[in-house]
Design a protein around this motif. Structure first.
Motif, PDB file in Angstrom:
ATOM      1  N   GLU A  64      34.434  52.365 -21.662  1.00 39.88           N
ATOM      2  CA  GLU A  64      35.402  51.304 -21.399  1.00 39.88           C
ATOM      3  C   GLU A  64      35.378  50.909 -19.927  1.00 39.88           C
ATOM      4  O   GLU A  64      35.530  49.750 -19.583  1.00 39.88           O
ATOM      5  CB  GLU A  64      36.816  51.743 -21.808  1.00 39.88           C
ATOM      6  CG  GLU A  64      36.998  51.874 -23.322  1.00 39.88           C
ATOM      7  CD  GLU A  64      36.781  50.550 -24.053  1.00 39.88           C
ATOM      8  OE1 GLU A  64      37.118  49.496 -23.491  1.00 39.88           O
ATOM      9  OE2 GLU A  64      36.267  50.586 -25.186  1.00 39.88           O
ATOM     10  N   THR A  65      35.208  51.911 -19.046  1.00 36.87           N
ATOM     11  CA  THR A  65      35.099  51.645 -17.613  1.00 36.87           C
ATOM     12  C   THR A  65      33.845  52.331 -17.077  1.00 36.87           C
ATOM     13  O   THR A  65      33.365  53.316 -17.660  1.00 36.87           O
ATOM     14  CB  THR A  65      36.326  52.163 -16.839  1.00 36.87           C
ATOM     15  OG1 THR A  65      36.329  53.607 -16.865  1.00 36.87           O
ATOM     16  CG2 THR A  65      37.620  51.634 -17.452  1.00 36.87           C
ATOM     17  N   PHE A  66      33.327  51.825 -15.982  1.00 42.19           N
ATOM     18  CA  PHE A  66      32.128  52.411 -15.392  1.00 42.19           C
ATOM     19  C   PHE A  66      32.352  53.857 -14.962  1.00 42.19           C
ATOM     20  O   PHE A  66      31.409  54.652 -14.924  1.00 42.19           O
ATOM     21  CB  PHE A  66      31.664  51.586 -14.187  1.00 42.19           C
ATOM     22  CG  PHE A  66      31.095  50.241 -14.550  1.00 42.19           C
ATOM     23  CD1 PHE A  66      30.167  50.103 -15.564  1.00 42.19           C
ATOM     24  CD2 PHE A  66      31.492  49.104 -13.857  1.00 42.19           C
ATOM     25  CE1 PHE A  66      29.634  48.870 -15.891  1.00 42.19           C
ATOM     26  CE2 PHE A  66      30.963  47.864 -14.168  1.00 42.19           C
ATOM     27  CZ  PHE A  66      30.035  47.741 -15.198  1.00 42.19           C
ATOM     28  N   ASP A  67      33.592  54.217 -14.664  1.00 46.79           N
ATOM     29  CA  ASP A  67      33.887  55.600 -14.261  1.00 46.79           C
ATOM     30  C   ASP A  67      33.489  56.599 -15.346  1.00 46.79           C
ATOM     31  O   ASP A  67      33.121  57.732 -15.040  1.00 46.79           O
ATOM     32  CB  ASP A  67      35.372  55.755 -13.940  1.00 46.79           C
ATOM     33  CG  ASP A  67      35.780  55.006 -12.679  1.00 46.79           C
ATOM     34  OD1 ASP A  67      34.921  54.862 -11.774  1.00 46.79           O
ATOM     35  OD2 ASP A  67      36.936  54.555 -12.593  1.00 46.79           O
ATOM     36  N   GLU A  68      33.554  56.170 -16.600  1.00 46.79           N
ATOM     37  CA  GLU A  68      33.198  57.062 -17.708  1.00 46.79           C
ATOM     38  C   GLU A  68      31.695  57.337 -17.777  1.00 46.79           C
ATOM     39  O   GLU A  68      31.264  58.250 -18.488  1.00 46.79           O
ATOM     40  CB  GLU A  68      33.667  56.457 -19.034  1.00 46.79           C
ATOM     41  CG  GLU A  68      35.183  56.296 -19.128  1.00 46.79           C
ATOM     42  CD  GLU A  68      35.571  55.506 -20.367  1.00 46.79           C
ATOM     43  OE1 GLU A  68      35.372  56.026 -21.484  1.00 46.79           O
ATOM     44  OE2 GLU A  68      36.058  54.370 -20.220  1.00 46.79           O
ATOM     45  N   LEU A  69      30.898  56.549 -17.050  1.00 48.06           N
ATOM     46  CA  LEU A  69      29.445  56.702 -17.074  1.00 48.06           C
ATOM     47  C   LEU A  69      28.918  57.394 -15.826  1.00 48.06           C
ATOM     48  O   LEU A  69      27.713  57.462 -15.610  1.00 48.06           O
ATOM     49  CB  LEU A  69      28.784  55.326 -17.214  1.00 48.06           C
ATOM     50  CG  LEU A  69      29.213  54.496 -18.437  1.00 48.06           C
ATOM     51  CD1 LEU A  69      28.567  53.123 -18.392  1.00 48.06           C
ATOM     52  CD2 LEU A  69      28.855  55.214 -19.735  1.00 48.06           C
ATOM     53  N   SER A  85      30.289  42.565 -11.622  1.00 50.06           N
ATOM     54  CA  SER A  85      30.941  43.841 -11.943  1.00 50.06           C
ATOM     55  C   SER A  85      29.981  45.007 -11.781  1.00 50.06           C
ATOM     56  O   SER A  85      30.290  46.013 -11.118  1.00 50.06           O
ATOM     57  CB  SER A  85      31.486  43.814 -13.374  1.00 50.06           C
ATOM     58  OG  SER A  85      32.445  42.807 -13.530  1.00 50.06           O
ATOM     59  N   PHE A  86      28.795  44.887 -12.363  1.00 50.26           N
ATOM     60  CA  PHE A  86      27.827  45.976 -12.278  1.00 50.26           C
ATOM     61  C   PHE A  86      27.306  46.134 -10.856  1.00 50.26           C
ATOM     62  O   PHE A  86      27.170  47.265 -10.362  1.00 50.26           O
ATOM     63  CB  PHE A  86      26.667  45.742 -13.240  1.00 50.26           C
ATOM     64  CG  PHE A  86      25.664  46.860 -13.243  1.00 50.26           C
ATOM     65  CD1 PHE A  86      25.895  48.003 -14.001  1.00 50.26           C
ATOM     66  CD2 PHE A  86      24.507  46.780 -12.491  1.00 50.26           C
ATOM     67  CE1 PHE A  86      24.974  49.046 -14.004  1.00 50.26           C
ATOM     68  CE2 PHE A  86      23.585  47.814 -12.481  1.00 50.26           C
ATOM     69  CZ  PHE A  86      23.820  48.952 -13.245  1.00 50.26           C
ATOM     70  N   MET A  87      27.026  45.021 -10.180  1.00 48.39           N
ATOM     71  CA  MET A  87      26.493  45.109  -8.831  1.00 48.39           C
ATOM     72  C   MET A  87      27.505  45.758  -7.883  1.00 48.39           C
ATOM     73  O   MET A  87      27.144  46.536  -7.001  1.00 48.39           O
ATOM     74  CB  MET A  87      26.097  43.719  -8.320  1.00 48.39           C
ATOM     75  CG  MET A  87      25.092  42.980  -9.200  1.00 48.39           C
ATOM     76  SD  MET A  87      23.603  43.940  -9.614  1.00 48.39           S
ATOM     77  CE  MET A  87      22.806  44.048  -8.020  1.00 48.39           C
ATOM     78  N   GLU A  88      28.780  45.474  -8.098  1.00 48.97           N
ATOM     79  CA  GLU A  88      29.820  46.102  -7.281  1.00 48.97           C
ATOM     80  C   GLU A  88      29.891  47.604  -7.563  1.00 48.97           C
ATOM     81  O   GLU A  88      30.074  48.410  -6.646  1.00 48.97           O
ATOM     82  CB  GLU A  88      31.168  45.453  -7.566  1.00 48.97           C
ATOM     83  CG  GLU A  88      32.294  45.969  -6.697  1.00 48.97           C
ATOM     84  CD  GLU A  88      33.612  45.254  -6.945  1.00 48.97           C
ATOM     85  OE1 GLU A  88      34.637  45.756  -6.469  1.00 48.97           O
ATOM     86  OE2 GLU A  88      33.606  44.208  -7.621  1.00 48.97           O
ATOM     87  N   ALA A  89      29.728  47.983  -8.831  1.00 48.18           N
ATOM     88  CA  ALA A  89      29.739  49.407  -9.187  1.00 48.18           C
ATOM     89  C   ALA A  89      28.582  50.150  -8.512  1.00 48.18           C
ATOM     90  O   ALA A  89      28.746  51.290  -8.060  1.00 48.18           O
ATOM     91  CB  ALA A  89      29.657  49.573 -10.701  1.00 48.18           C
ATOM     92  N   VAL A 151      28.366  44.311 -19.758  1.00 45.61           N
ATOM     93  CA  VAL A 151      28.770  44.873 -18.464  1.00 45.61           C
ATOM     94  C   VAL A 151      29.564  43.856 -17.651  1.00 45.61           C
ATOM     95  O   VAL A 151      30.100  44.184 -16.591  1.00 45.61           O
ATOM     96  CB  VAL A 151      27.559  45.372 -17.654  1.00 45.61           C
ATOM     97  CG1 VAL A 151      26.765  46.399 -18.437  1.00 45.61           C
ATOM     98  CG2 VAL A 151      26.668  44.215 -17.221  1.00 45.61           C
ATOM     99  N   GLY A 152      29.635  42.626 -18.138  1.00 37.81           N
ATOM    100  CA  GLY A 152      30.397  41.569 -17.472  1.00 37.81           C
ATOM    101  C   GLY A 152      30.358  40.318 -18.329  1.00 37.81           C
ATOM    102  O   GLY A 152      29.771  40.317 -19.416  1.00 37.81           O
ATOM    103  N   PRO A 153      30.978  39.253 -17.896  1.00 40.67           N
ATOM    104  CA  PRO A 153      30.996  38.014 -18.681  1.00 40.67           C
ATOM    105  C   PRO A 153      29.592  37.452 -18.884  1.00 40.67           C
ATOM    106  O   PRO A 153      28.690  37.674 -18.065  1.00 40.67           O
ATOM    107  CB  PRO A 153      31.832  37.056 -17.814  1.00 40.67           C
ATOM    108  CG  PRO A 153      32.563  37.923 -16.856  1.00 40.67           C
ATOM    109  CD  PRO A 153      31.714  39.132 -16.630  1.00 40.67           C
TER     110      PRO A 153
END
Length: 204
Positions: A64-69, A85-89, A151-153
């Motif tokens: 659900e959130t990148f933290d889980e990965l 979103s992914f690039m910021e992560a 992973v994003g829109p």
């Protein structure tokens, strides 16, 4: 438009640099962001893309959130724009085990080889491109599937005319006009139907 185009297939970074520096007229297809708009006049969107995680069928991974990965080995390609979103992560180092692959014309295929070979746990890829790779590399990738959560829109895929190419803005405007006719005549839909691609998915 009355031109006979000459196509060159190059590794991503070299392709970008070649066109951005005005050594070629147009780069296709790729996503748009403010940094790239400094180098290109973008066309109307040719298609939409959805970026997702591909995984091995045997691995029951959901998120659900990148933290889980955080503790998974995440494969991605250097220089690709996967969305904000992914690039910021990646920048915030939310993934403790990122696995960056150098950009090349075979980069996504190489990612899937690493995924199937258990050298990474997840591969970030455009959905239509990943499904194309699985379909066209059977049985090598029969053990792969995907997590049906973007992973994003969804974002557009475009052509970009180099701002350093003569009359680039005019070329872009003419391209959009002809592309509008192409769509109105049903030619785009016919190509998508031929290759089994939905209207909201980008061709690989």
């Amino acid at each position: 438009m009355g031109y006979e185009p000459r196509f060159r297939l190059l590794p991503w970074k070299r392709a970008y640099r070649t066109v951005a520096e005005g050594e070629a007229a147009m780069l296709f297809t790729f996503t748009k962001n403010p940094e790239r708009e400094k180098d290109f006049f973008f066309t109307d969107a040719l298609a939409e893309i959805e970026v997702i995680f591909f995984k091995r069928k045997a691995d029951k991974i959901t998120w659900e959130t990148f933290d889980e990965l955080k503790n998974y080995r995440i494969g991605y390609v250097d220089g690709y724009n996967y969305g904000s979103s992914f690039m910021e992560a990646i920048r915030e180092k939310k993934f403790s085990r990122p696995d960056m692959l150098g950009a090349s014309e075979m980069a996504d295929y190489q990612q899937f080889l690493k995924l199937s070979g258990k050298r990474i746990d997840l591969a970030v890829c455009v959905k239509s491109e990943g499904l194309h790779l699985i379909r066209n590399n059977a049985p090598a990738f029969d053990d792969l599937d995907y997590i049906d959560k973007p992973v994003g829109p969804a974002r557009g895929f475009f052509c970009g005319f180099s701002r350093k190419w003569p009359d680039a803005k005019s070329l872009r405007d003419r391209f959009d006009k002809e592309y509008g006719k192409f769509k109105a005549e049903g030619k785009k839909a016919a190509i998508f139907d031929k290759y089994g691609i939905s209207a909201s998915a980008a061709p690989c």
